[in-house]
Design a protein around this motif. Structure first.
Motif, PDB file in Angstrom:
ATOM      1  N   THR A 204      19.803   8.015  14.780  1.00  0.00           N
ATOM      2  CA  THR A 204      20.617   8.154  13.567  1.00  0.00           C
ATOM      3  C   THR A 204      19.746   8.492  12.364  1.00  0.00           C
ATOM      4  O   THR A 204      18.531   8.262  12.381  1.00  0.00           O
ATOM      5  CB  THR A 204      21.397   6.859  13.267  1.00  0.00           C
ATOM      6  OG1 THR A 204      20.450   5.799  13.042  1.00  0.00           O
ATOM      7  CG2 THR A 204      22.312   6.479  14.419  1.00  0.00           C
ATOM      8  N   ASP A 205      20.389   9.026  11.321  1.00  0.00           N
ATOM      9  CA  ASP A 205      19.685   9.239  10.059  1.00  0.00           C
ATOM     10  C   ASP A 205      20.029   8.099   9.099  1.00  0.00           C
ATOM     11  O   ASP A 205      20.732   7.153   9.478  1.00  0.00           O
ATOM     12  CB  ASP A 205      20.025  10.606   9.453  1.00  0.00           C
ATOM     13  CG  ASP A 205      21.508  10.752   9.100  1.00  0.00           C
ATOM     14  OD1 ASP A 205      22.228   9.735   9.096  1.00  0.00           O
ATOM     15  OD2 ASP A 205      21.949  11.885   8.818  1.00  0.00           O
ATOM     16  N   ILE A 206      19.562   8.183   7.867  1.00  0.00           N
ATOM     17  CA  ILE A 206      19.781   7.084   6.917  1.00  0.00           C
ATOM     18  C   ILE A 206      21.248   6.933   6.539  1.00  0.00           C
ATOM     19  O   ILE A 206      21.651   5.900   6.023  1.00  0.00           O
ATOM     20  CB  ILE A 206      18.932   7.252   5.638  1.00  0.00           C
ATOM     21  CG1 ILE A 206      19.219   8.591   4.960  1.00  0.00           C
ATOM     22  CG2 ILE A 206      17.462   7.102   5.939  1.00  0.00           C
ATOM     23  CD1 ILE A 206      18.537   8.765   3.625  1.00  0.00           C
ATOM     24  N   ARG A 207      22.053   7.975   6.819  1.00  0.00           N
ATOM     25  CA  ARG A 207      23.490   7.892   6.529  1.00  0.00           C
ATOM     26  C   ARG A 207      24.289   7.450   7.749  1.00  0.00           C
ATOM     27  O   ARG A 207      25.503   7.535   7.763  1.00  0.00           O
ATOM     28  CB  ARG A 207      24.000   9.241   6.025  1.00  0.00           C
ATOM     29  CG  ARG A 207      23.320   9.721   4.757  1.00  0.00           C
ATOM     30  CD  ARG A 207      23.954  11.007   4.253  1.00  0.00           C
ATOM     31  NE  ARG A 207      23.188  11.536   3.137  1.00  0.00           N
ATOM     32  CZ  ARG A 207      22.263  12.482   3.242  1.00  0.00           C
ATOM     33  NH1 ARG A 207      21.997  13.006   4.421  1.00  0.00           N
ATOM     34  NH2 ARG A 207      21.606  12.898   2.193  1.00  0.00           N
ATOM     35  N   LYS A 208      23.578   7.039   8.808  1.00  0.00           N
ATOM     36  CA  LYS A 208      24.185   6.544  10.046  1.00  0.00           C
ATOM     37  C   LYS A 208      24.856   7.644  10.875  1.00  0.00           C
ATOM     38  O   LYS A 208      25.655   7.365  11.766  1.00  0.00           O
ATOM     39  CB  LYS A 208      25.181   5.404   9.767  1.00  0.00           C
ATOM     40  CG  LYS A 208      24.548   4.194   9.080  1.00  0.00           C
ATOM     41  CD  LYS A 208      25.551   3.096   8.798  1.00  0.00           C
ATOM     42  CE  LYS A 208      24.863   1.864   8.228  1.00  0.00           C
ATOM     43  NZ  LYS A 208      24.191   2.087   6.951  1.00  0.00           N
ATOM     44  N   ASN A 209      24.543   8.919  10.599  1.00  0.00           N
ATOM     45  CA  ASN A 209      25.013  10.014  11.440  1.00  0.00           C
ATOM     46  C   ASN A 209      24.170  10.082  12.702  1.00  0.00           C
ATOM     47  O   ASN A 209      22.955   9.857  12.661  1.00  0.00           O
ATOM     48  CB  ASN A 209      24.887  11.356  10.705  1.00  0.00           C
ATOM     49  CG  ASN A 209      25.742  11.428   9.467  1.00  0.00           C
ATOM     50  OD1 ASN A 209      26.925  11.137   9.511  1.00  0.00           O
ATOM     51  ND2 ASN A 209      25.141  11.815   8.348  1.00  0.00           N
ATOM     52  N   ILE A 210      24.805  10.416  13.839  1.00  0.00           N
ATOM     53  CA  ILE A 210      24.061  10.636  15.081  1.00  0.00           C
ATOM     54  C   ILE A 210      23.471  12.034  15.014  1.00  0.00           C
ATOM     55  O   ILE A 210      24.197  13.030  14.995  1.00  0.00           O
ATOM     56  CB  ILE A 210      24.959  10.508  16.335  1.00  0.00           C
ATOM     57  CG1 ILE A 210      25.699   9.173  16.329  1.00  0.00           C
ATOM     58  CG2 ILE A 210      24.122  10.669  17.595  1.00  0.00           C
ATOM     59  CD1 ILE A 210      24.813   7.963  16.435  1.00  0.00           C
ATOM     60  N   ILE A 211      22.147  12.133  14.969  1.00  0.00           N
ATOM     61  CA  ILE A 211      21.500  13.437  14.795  1.00  0.00           C
ATOM     62  C   ILE A 211      20.830  13.939  16.078  1.00  0.00           C
ATOM     63  O   ILE A 211      20.504  15.122  16.182  1.00  0.00           O
ATOM     64  CB  ILE A 211      20.466  13.387  13.655  1.00  0.00           C
ATOM     65  CG1 ILE A 211      19.451  12.263  13.874  1.00  0.00           C
ATOM     66  CG2 ILE A 211      21.168  13.214  12.315  1.00  0.00           C
ATOM     67  CD1 ILE A 211      18.354  12.210  12.830  1.00  0.00           C
TER      68      ILE A 211
END
Length: 597
Positions: A204-211
């Motif tokens: 995840t990134d800092i915005r909690k998106n699965i990247i």
């Protein structure tokens, strides 16, 4: 990050529900027209943190923190102002129209996030319904809580399982290929899942998106780990695994940097929930910057093998460039953190942290382990390298302290080691001092800069980039010594209205002809985009910062040159001469840091 218009910022502010937002981080209870809870920014037992839905603000009466939704996210997620706005806009699904991003690209990015999220759920369901990953997880002693926390999944051996699942959901094959979830055979052009027979770790990134995803094989496969490729939403060098743990790191004021996914999860499983990993790659400067935003107390805890030692040394160098001295945790017996904590437990691991070494002691220990000090030749070589290590320490007080400590440890004469270190330091200083007056051929050379042009460029940024104007003015301060117009121009800017016709206002002021010429050049541009763009402004500020350093250094060089021509310096002037040399060297080092970047 590009310039964000005030209208868009207000749109984000208007749509965000501050109570719902903060409720994602802490428990809030209604109290009259407001909501109260325990402050997320300091430890407290009695709630003093208040949120007003009507006023759209928060305030803690315990520690004094307060503000709106944007300032809350800036503080909680360690984001800059533009990053916080982007964070909230993404959460709301608002497209921030800027000069750099087009709507199609933005919508495409949202689709890629959605595909990865669906893949995460697919893998997670597979783990819950298959015995193979359950058996592995049981053998590793992982608690179910942490399986859920990290959303660990499983890719079966089905060559098209994920492909068919995503097709049923209506997603396009080309998007799956872009994300590296699906591959196309070079021989038959047939499609197949990239991850098969593997434990899956969503990233995840800092915005909690699965990247992206990492996959560990559970069968006899030549590649133990495979990872998602670079894509529109995934850049390995800018992200870290376990980013969610950085919030815990902020509370504990320390971060442990490990090598792999299982290290992060296993340590969390044992109550050490402030670990991150550098995604299977050598640590990058971008990753180091991200980590250091949450804490400066960083513990490098790589594997105890040769590869781990080399990686730790490289990580130390990267953190040193950010003026951070990390601690190095030495794991005995060549074990990795995962194996060590399982074998010896949390208390033993905590002891390793307590006994971690700073970079100087770590390098000293490695030197000790590399030489047989009973052999004369090896001991001489060891002492030469030790003297070089000590001579690199800038602070004389610190250097002398280590010389004293190592002399006792090695049972050698303190004075001899001190003399050897001083000799190396003096040779280095002589070498550097001989180059002090050489002409600098770098692109940033203030002697060759047309100060009027620099003044014009600075005024453009100040005029058209209000959010960052004060920083530009601060870094342009050296211009006031080079051009008499700088201060006066700033005063004029403070008294004109940016919303009215600027040229007409300048003409009506009856200015000195030279100043009016400057303002005519300031306003003589058709496209203001570059000057309203935050990225461009930040780059310009960096160039100003370098020019300011060079300007300061060149002033010192002139003083140094005058003293160098004097053959009969008094003792006081010799001290001034020496101090000037050291100050110039320090400025050279600062300038070189910018050149590297």
């Amino acid at each position: 990050m590009p310039y964000i218009s005030e209208d868009k910022i207000n749109e984000v502010k208007d749509q965000i529900d501050i109570v719902n937002l903060i409720s994602e981080y802490i428990d809030l209870k209604q109290s009259g027209s407001n909501y109260i809870g325990l402050c997320p920014f300091h430890n407290e037992k009695t709630p003093s943190f208040t949120v007003s839905s009507q006023k759209r603000i928060f305030h803690c009466f315990g520690c004094g923190e307060g503000g709106d939704a944007i300032s809350f996210i800036m503080k909680k997620e360690n984001l800059s102002y533009p990053e916080a706005i982007q964070f909230l806009a993404d959460k709301l699904g608002i497209f921030l129209e800027t000069g750099k991003v087009d709507k199609e690209l933005y919508e495409h990015r949202k689709i890629l996030y959605a595909i990865n999220n669906e893949a995460k759920l697919y893998f997670f369901h597979n783990l819950l319904t298959n015995t193979i990953p359950k058996k592995y997880i049981k053998e590793r002693g992982l608690d179910r809580t942490f399986i859920n926390k990290y959303m660990i999944g499983y890719a079966t051996g089905n060559a098209q399982g994920l492909l068919n699942h995503l097709l049923k959901k209506g997603y396009k094959v080309e998007d799956m290929i872009e994300l590296g979830l699906v591959k196309k055979s070079s021989k038959s052009n047939s499609l197949y899942d990239a991850f098969r027979n593997r434990l899956i770790f969503p990233i995840t990134d800092i915005r909690k998106n699965i990247i992206g995803f990492g996959g560990r094989t559970l069968v006899d496969d030549r590649a133990k780990y495979i990872n998602s490729p670079e894509s529109l939403i995934y850049h390995k060098s800018n992200n870290i695994y376990g980013v969610g743990n950085l919030q815990n790191a902020s509370k504990k004021n320390k971060i442990i940097l490990v090598e792999g996914y299982m290290d992060v999860i296993s340590l969390s499983n044992n109550g050490i929930d402030y670990c991150v990993a550098s995604l299977g790659t050598a640590l990058t400067k971008e990753q180091a910057k991200l980590i250091s935003r949450y804490s400066k107390n960083i513990y490098i805890c790589y594997d105890g093998d040769d590869a781990g030692i080399k990686a730790a040394e490289r990580a130390m160098e990267i953190f040193a460039e950010l003026n951070i001295n990390p601690y190095i945790v030495q794991i005995p017996d060549g074990l990795d953190p995962d194996d060590y904590v399982k074998k010896y437990g949390k208390n033993a691991f905590d002891n390793l942290l307590e006994n971690s070494l700073n970079p100087i002691l770590y390098k000293y220990r490695n030197l000790l382990n590399s030489y047989n000090l009973k052999d004369i030749d090896q001991k001489v070589e060891f002492l030469e390298k030790l003297a070089k290590l000590l001579s690199d320490i800038e602070s004389k007080l610190t250097r002398d302290e280590y010389i004293s400590r190592f002399s006792k440890d090695l049972d050698i004469d303190n004075e001899s080691l001190l003399q050897e270190v001083d000799k190396i330091s003096n040779n280095m200083n002589k070498k550097d001092t001989s180059n002090l007056l050489k002409v600098d051929k770098k692109i940033y050379n203030s002697n060759k800069t047309n100060m009027k042009l620099k003044l014009i460029e600075s005024l453009r940024f100040v005029l058209f980039n209000n959010p960052i104007a004060n920083r530009i003015i601060e870094e342009s301060d050296f211009l006031k010594n080079e051009t008499k117009y700088w201060t006066l121009c700033l005063e004029i800017i403070q008294n004109i209205n940016l919303n009215d016709d600027l040229k007409h206002q300048i003409q009506s002021l009856n200015l000195d002809s030279d100043i009016e010429k400057i303002f005519n050049k300031v306003l003589k541009i058709k496209d203001f985009t570059e000057y309203t763009n935050i990225d461009s402004a930040n780059k310009y500020i960096n160039s100003l910062r370098v020019e300011g350093l060079i300007y300061k250094r060149d002033e010192l060089k002139e003083q140094f040159s005058l003293l160098e021509e004097n053959e009969n310096l008094t003792d006081d002037l010799k001290i001034v001469y020496s101090n000037l040399a050291m100050d110039i060297l320090k400025l050279n080092k600062e300038i070189k840091k910018f050149d590297k970047n």
